[in-house]
Design a protein around this motif. Structure first.
Motif, PDB file in Angstrom:
ATOM      1  N   PHE A  43       1.619  19.161  56.606  1.00 10.36           N
ATOM      2  CA  PHE A  43       1.784  20.204  57.625  1.00 10.36           C
ATOM      3  C   PHE A  43       0.415  21.087  57.981  1.00 10.36           C
ATOM      4  N   GLU A  44       0.331  21.368  59.222  1.00 14.49           N
ATOM      5  CA  GLU A  44      -0.946  22.328  59.617  1.00 14.49           C
ATOM      6  C   GLU A  44      -0.482  23.194  60.620  1.00 14.49           C
ATOM      7  N   ALA A  45      -1.194  24.514  60.749  1.00 13.89           N
ATOM      8  CA  ALA A  45      -1.088  25.409  61.754  1.00 13.89           C
ATOM      9  C   ALA A  45      -2.454  26.091  61.679  1.00 13.89           C
ATOM     10  N   THR A  46      -2.851  26.373  63.031  1.00 11.49           N
ATOM     11  CA  THR A  46      -4.067  27.179  63.098  1.00 11.49           C
ATOM     12  C   THR A  46      -3.770  28.485  64.086  1.00 11.49           C
ATOM     13  N   TYR A  47      -4.543  29.531  63.453  1.00  9.59           N
ATOM     14  CA  TYR A  47      -4.381  30.875  63.933  1.00  9.59           C
ATOM     15  C   TYR A  47      -5.242  30.991  65.133  1.00  9.59           C
ATOM     16  N   ARG A  48      -4.383  31.266  66.372  1.00  4.06           N
ATOM     17  CA  ARG A  48      -5.093  31.187  67.481  1.00  4.06           C
ATOM     18  C   ARG A  48      -4.909  32.480  68.056  1.00  4.06           C
ATOM     19  N   LYS A  49      -5.950  33.462  67.986  1.00  8.69           N
ATOM     20  CA  LYS A  49      -5.877  34.861  68.340  1.00  8.69           C
ATOM     21  C   LYS A  49      -5.777  34.809  69.962  1.00  8.69           C
ATOM     22  N   GLU A  50      -6.488  34.017  70.777  1.00  5.12           N
ATOM     23  CA  GLU A  50      -6.589  34.294  72.167  1.00  5.12           C
ATOM     24  C   GLU A  50      -5.337  33.806  72.963  1.00  5.12           C
ATOM     25  N   THR A  51      -4.288  32.854  71.959  1.00  7.06           N
ATOM     26  CA  THR A  51      -3.146  32.681  72.552  1.00  7.06           C
ATOM     27  C   THR A  51      -1.804  33.491  71.855  1.00  7.06           C
ATOM     28  N   THR A  52      -2.280  34.262  70.807  1.00  8.99           N
ATOM     29  CA  THR A  52      -1.595  34.934  69.929  1.00  8.99           C
ATOM     30  C   THR A  52      -0.311  33.815  69.252  1.00  8.99           C
ATOM     31  N   SER A  53      -0.719  32.636  68.708  1.00 11.13           N
ATOM     32  CA  SER A  53      -0.044  31.418  68.581  1.00 11.13           C
ATOM     33  C   SER A  53      -0.299  31.169  67.026  1.00 11.13           C
ATOM     34  N   PHE A  54       0.763  30.238  66.415  1.00 16.37           N
ATOM     35  CA  PHE A  54       0.446  29.566  65.123  1.00 16.37           C
ATOM     36  C   PHE A  54       1.564  28.485  65.375  1.00 16.37           C
ATOM     37  N   HIS A  55       1.200  27.577  65.987  1.00 14.76           N
ATOM     38  CA  HIS A  55       2.119  26.488  65.991  1.00 14.76           C
ATOM     39  C   HIS A  55       2.025  25.590  64.964  1.00 14.76           C
ATOM     40  N   LEU A  56       3.194  25.109  64.385  1.00 12.23           N
ATOM     41  CA  LEU A  56       3.409  24.000  63.069  1.00 12.23           C
ATOM     42  C   LEU A  56       3.475  22.759  63.588  1.00 12.23           C
ATOM     43  N   GLU A  57       2.536  22.034  63.156  1.00 14.04           N
ATOM     44  CA  GLU A  57       2.380  20.652  63.206  1.00 14.04           C
ATOM     45  C   GLU A  57       2.452  19.575  62.299  1.00 14.04           C
ATOM     46  N   LYS A  58       2.845  18.222  62.180  1.00 14.71           N
ATOM     47  CA  LYS A  58       2.810  17.418  61.186  1.00 14.71           C
ATOM     48  C   LYS A  58       2.806  16.261  61.991  1.00 14.71           C
ATOM     49  N   GLY A  59       2.027  15.184  61.457  1.00 12.42           N
ATOM     50  CA  GLY A  59       1.919  13.924  62.220  1.00 12.42           C
ATOM     51  C   GLY A  59       2.855  12.929  61.984  1.00 12.42           C
ATOM     52  N   SER A  60       3.738  12.789  60.859  1.00 11.82           N
ATOM     53  CA  SER A  60       4.608  11.964  60.565  1.00 11.82           C
ATOM     54  C   SER A  60       5.527  12.652  59.768  1.00 11.82           C
ATOM     55  N   VAL A  61       6.853  12.764  60.248  1.00 13.02           N
ATOM     56  CA  VAL A  61       7.815  13.569  59.468  1.00 13.02           C
ATOM     57  C   VAL A  61       8.616  12.586  58.725  1.00 13.02           C
ATOM     58  N   GLN A  62       9.190  13.193  57.430  1.00 15.83           N
ATOM     59  CA  GLN A  62      10.079  12.384  56.670  1.00 15.83           C
ATOM     60  C   GLN A  62      11.276  12.874  56.627  1.00 15.83           C
ATOM     61  N   VAL A  63      12.181  12.037  56.116  1.00 17.28           N
ATOM     62  CA  VAL A  63      13.772  12.647  56.069  1.00 17.28           C
ATOM     63  C   VAL A  63      13.765  14.138  55.256  1.00 17.28           C
ATOM     64  N   SER A  64      12.862  13.931  54.095  1.00 20.34           N
ATOM     65  CA  SER A  64      12.791  15.070  53.192  1.00 20.34           C
ATOM     66  C   SER A  64      12.286  16.397  53.836  1.00 20.34           C
ATOM     67  N   ASP A  65      11.807  16.327  55.087  1.00 20.41           N
ATOM     68  CA  ASP A  65      11.163  17.279  55.834  1.00 20.41           C
ATOM     69  C   ASP A  65      12.505  18.150  56.412  1.00 20.41           C
ATOM     70  N   SER A  66      13.558  17.672  56.569  1.00 22.71           N
ATOM     71  CA  SER A  66      14.716  18.373  57.111  1.00 22.71           C
ATOM     72  C   SER A  66      15.139  19.549  56.272  1.00 22.71           C
ATOM     73  N   ALA A  67      15.056  20.649  57.090  1.00 25.99           N
ATOM     74  CA  ALA A  67      14.902  21.892  56.684  1.00 25.99           C
ATOM     75  C   ALA A  67      14.927  23.197  57.863  1.00 25.99           C
TER      76      ALA A  67
END
Lengths: 116, 112
Positions: B62-86
């Motif tokens: 998982f990755e997320a980048t602190y973007r002050k200009e857009t006040t955002s912190f979106h969470l991303e993952k390239g390939s999810v697994q069943v175990s990521d269900s949460a």
């Protein structure tokens, strides 16, 4: 030790009972917190302790009584609860308020409380 | 005041799909930003964090980048697994804050 330990994991209590939830950490954190979490909702802050002193009470009813006997322990005493108080109660700890921003909070696994 | 807004769920994906969970915040000063994950029946675990603008937090793919200009912190993952269900919670602590402020949470369900 990088854990927050909560006991018990599950608790069922009647509305006239008195019970206590316990929380322990050995990370040297001087801020400790109680949160309440209802199903499918985010945790809601109840109490904050800083240096073993209560610093924030988020207008929590007096039937919930927190206690911080020392820097490692945090208790939540319960008395005359209502069925709507049934929830997951989470304990957390962090570096001092204002310094916790660097490392975040460490949460315990919670006590699932059912009031009958 | 300080607040966190997350995309509404549930998010339902097939295994190996790309994941994005949007998060935006409102805060004074320079908050620290976090993603927490809660697996069924468990407490919250810190997934990743970023403490200043342009920082990238990463953990377990998982990755997320602190973007002050857009006040955002979106969470991303390239390939999810069943175990990521949460349930995933975006959160912040502001500079002078005394408590963690959570978004409403996003439920992720991954099927095989």
């Amino acid at each position: 030790d990088t854990e927050v330990t909560q006991t018990p994991k599950h608790l069922v209590m009647g509305m006239t009972n008195k019970k206590s939830l316990k929380c322990e950490q050995h990370m040297g954190h001087r801020a400790m917190y109680w949160y309440k979490q209802k199903a499918k909702k985010p945790p809601e802050l109840m109490f904050v302790y800083s240096y073993e002193k209560l610093s924030i009470n988020e207008s929590v009813p007096s039937r919930f009584s927190p206690e911080c006997p020392n820097s490692s322990l945090l208790n939540l005493h319960l008395h005359a609860l209502q069925p709507e108080d049934s929830a997951l109660y989470l304990c957390a700890s962090s570096q001092l308020p204002g310094q916790g921003g660097q490392a975040g909070y460490t949460f315990g696994s919670g006590t699932r409380l059912t009031v009958v | 005041g300080n607040s966190v807004t997350q995309m509404e769920g549930p998010v339902t994906l097939s295994e190996e799909a790309f994941l994005t969970i949007n998060c935006t915040y409102t805060a004074t000063g320079y908050p620290s930003l976090f993603w927490y994950v809660q697996y069924p029946g468990e407490g919250l675990q810190l997934l990743l964090k970023a403490t200043k603008a342009d920082d990238k937090g990463s953990n377990k793919g998982f990755e997320a980048t602190y973007r002050k200009e857009t006040t955002s912190f979106h969470l991303e993952k390239g390939s999810v697994q069943v175990s990521d269900s949460a349930v995933y919670f975006c959160a912040l602590i502001n500079q002078a804050g005394t408590a963690l402020i959570f978004g409403k949470g996003t439920t992720l369900s991954v099927s095989s």
